[in-house]
Design an enzyme around this catalytic site. Sequence first.
Site, PDB file in Angstrom:
ATOM      1  N   HIS A  17     -91.957  64.548 -40.668  1.00 28.13           N
ATOM      2  CA  HIS A  17     -91.707  65.970 -40.389  1.00 28.13           C
ATOM      3  C   HIS A  17     -90.797  66.127 -39.167  1.00 28.13           C
ATOM      4  O   HIS A  17     -89.853  66.914 -39.177  1.00 28.13           O
ATOM      5  CB  HIS A  17     -93.018  66.695 -40.068  1.00 28.13           C
ATOM      6  CG  HIS A  17     -94.010  66.769 -41.179  1.00 28.13           C
ATOM      7  ND1 HIS A  17     -95.309  66.322 -41.051  1.00 28.13           N
ATOM      8  CD2 HIS A  17     -93.898  67.230 -42.453  1.00 28.13           C
ATOM      9  CE1 HIS A  17     -95.959  66.530 -42.188  1.00 28.13           C
ATOM     10  NE2 HIS A  17     -95.124  67.065 -43.063  1.00 28.13           N
ATOM     11  N   LYS A  41    -107.616  76.675 -49.045  1.00 26.93           N
ATOM     12  CA  LYS A  41    -107.654  75.212 -48.888  1.00 26.93           C
ATOM     13  C   LYS A  41    -107.854  74.861 -47.425  1.00 26.93           C
ATOM     14  O   LYS A  41    -106.984  75.113 -46.595  1.00 26.93           O
ATOM     15  CB  LYS A  41    -106.323  74.627 -49.406  1.00 26.93           C
ATOM     16  CG  LYS A  41    -106.381  73.134 -49.642  1.00 26.93           C
ATOM     17  CD  LYS A  41    -105.094  72.654 -50.298  1.00 26.93           C
ATOM     18  CE  LYS A  41    -104.684  71.317 -49.722  1.00 26.93           C
ATOM     19  NZ  LYS A  41    -103.282  71.023 -49.862  1.00 26.93           N
ATOM     20  N   ARG A  90     -88.379  63.015 -50.574  1.00 28.02           N
ATOM     21  CA  ARG A  90     -88.658  61.590 -50.370  1.00 28.02           C
ATOM     22  C   ARG A  90     -88.414  60.798 -51.641  1.00 28.02           C
ATOM     23  O   ARG A  90     -88.185  59.593 -51.601  1.00 28.02           O
ATOM     24  CB  ARG A  90     -90.124  61.401 -49.957  1.00 28.02           C
ATOM     25  CG  ARG A  90     -90.472  61.938 -48.604  1.00 28.02           C
ATOM     26  CD  ARG A  90     -91.967  62.007 -48.401  1.00 28.02           C
ATOM     27  NE  ARG A  90     -92.574  62.888 -49.387  1.00 28.02           N
ATOM     28  CZ  ARG A  90     -93.841  63.238 -49.399  1.00 28.02           C
ATOM     29  NH1 ARG A  90     -94.664  62.770 -48.490  1.00 28.02           N
ATOM     30  NH2 ARG A  90     -94.303  64.052 -50.336  1.00 28.02           N
ATOM     31  N   SER A 127     -98.795  63.120 -44.925  1.00 28.27           N
ATOM     32  CA  SER A 127     -99.955  63.451 -44.075  1.00 28.27           C
ATOM     33  C   SER A 127    -101.244  62.961 -44.714  1.00 28.27           C
ATOM     34  O   SER A 127    -102.159  62.511 -44.017  1.00 28.27           O
ATOM     35  CB  SER A 127    -100.033  64.965 -43.863  1.00 28.27           C
ATOM     36  OG  SER A 127     -98.910  65.413 -43.163  1.00 28.27           O
TER      37      SER A 127
END
Length: 162
Positions: A17, A41, A90, A127
Site C-alpha cells: 500500500h 465486515k 498485483r 493484508s
Amino acid sequence: MRRVVCPGSFDPVTFGHIDIIGRAAKQYDEVVAAVLNNVNKRGLFTVPEKLDMLRASTADLDNVRVSEFDGLLVDFCRANGIETIVRSLRSVSDFDYELQIAQMNFRLSGVETVFMTANPQYSFLSSSLVREIAQHGGDVSSLVTPYVQGRLRDKYEERAGA
Ligand code: PNS
C-alpha cells in the site's frame, strides 16, 4: 489541483500500500488514502487504529492525507472533489475484479480509475496474509513497518489474553 483517492480496507496497511500511495503522491498534487468503514465486515483493526497506522506510514509524504469513508466510494469522491481513483494490480485475477468495479464506478459517476502495477517486490503481498503470518508468530518485518508490526503483536497478544 489534481486530487486522487487510494481507497482500501488497510487491515493493516502494508509496504505494498505504502509503495502505491508514495508513487501516486509523485504523480498527483494530493492523495487521499481512504479507509473503508464497513459496518457489515469487522476487520482485525478498528477504523481509528487503521487510520493511525496509515498516518504513521505516510507521515513523510506532505501531499498525502488520511481519511475514512462509508457507503459508496464514488459518493466520497464527489464530496471531496476527487475525479480519479488509484488502484493497484498485483495479478490477472486482481484485474478481472478491478475492471468490473472500475467500470461500475465510471457508470455511476464518471469517476476514472487509474491502475498502477504493483511493485514486483510486493506483488504477492496482501493484508490477509500478513494477518495470518502475524497471528502464528511469523516474521512480517519485510512486509509492514515496525510500527504496524508492533500493533499486530499487541492485537494478537490482546486477543490471546481475552
Ligand atoms: O483493500 P480492498 O479491500 O481491496 O478495498 C476495496 C474497496 C474499499 C476499495 C472497495 O471495496 C470499495 O470501494 N468499497 C466501497 C463500496 C463501493 O463503492 N463499492 C463499489 C461499488 S461498484
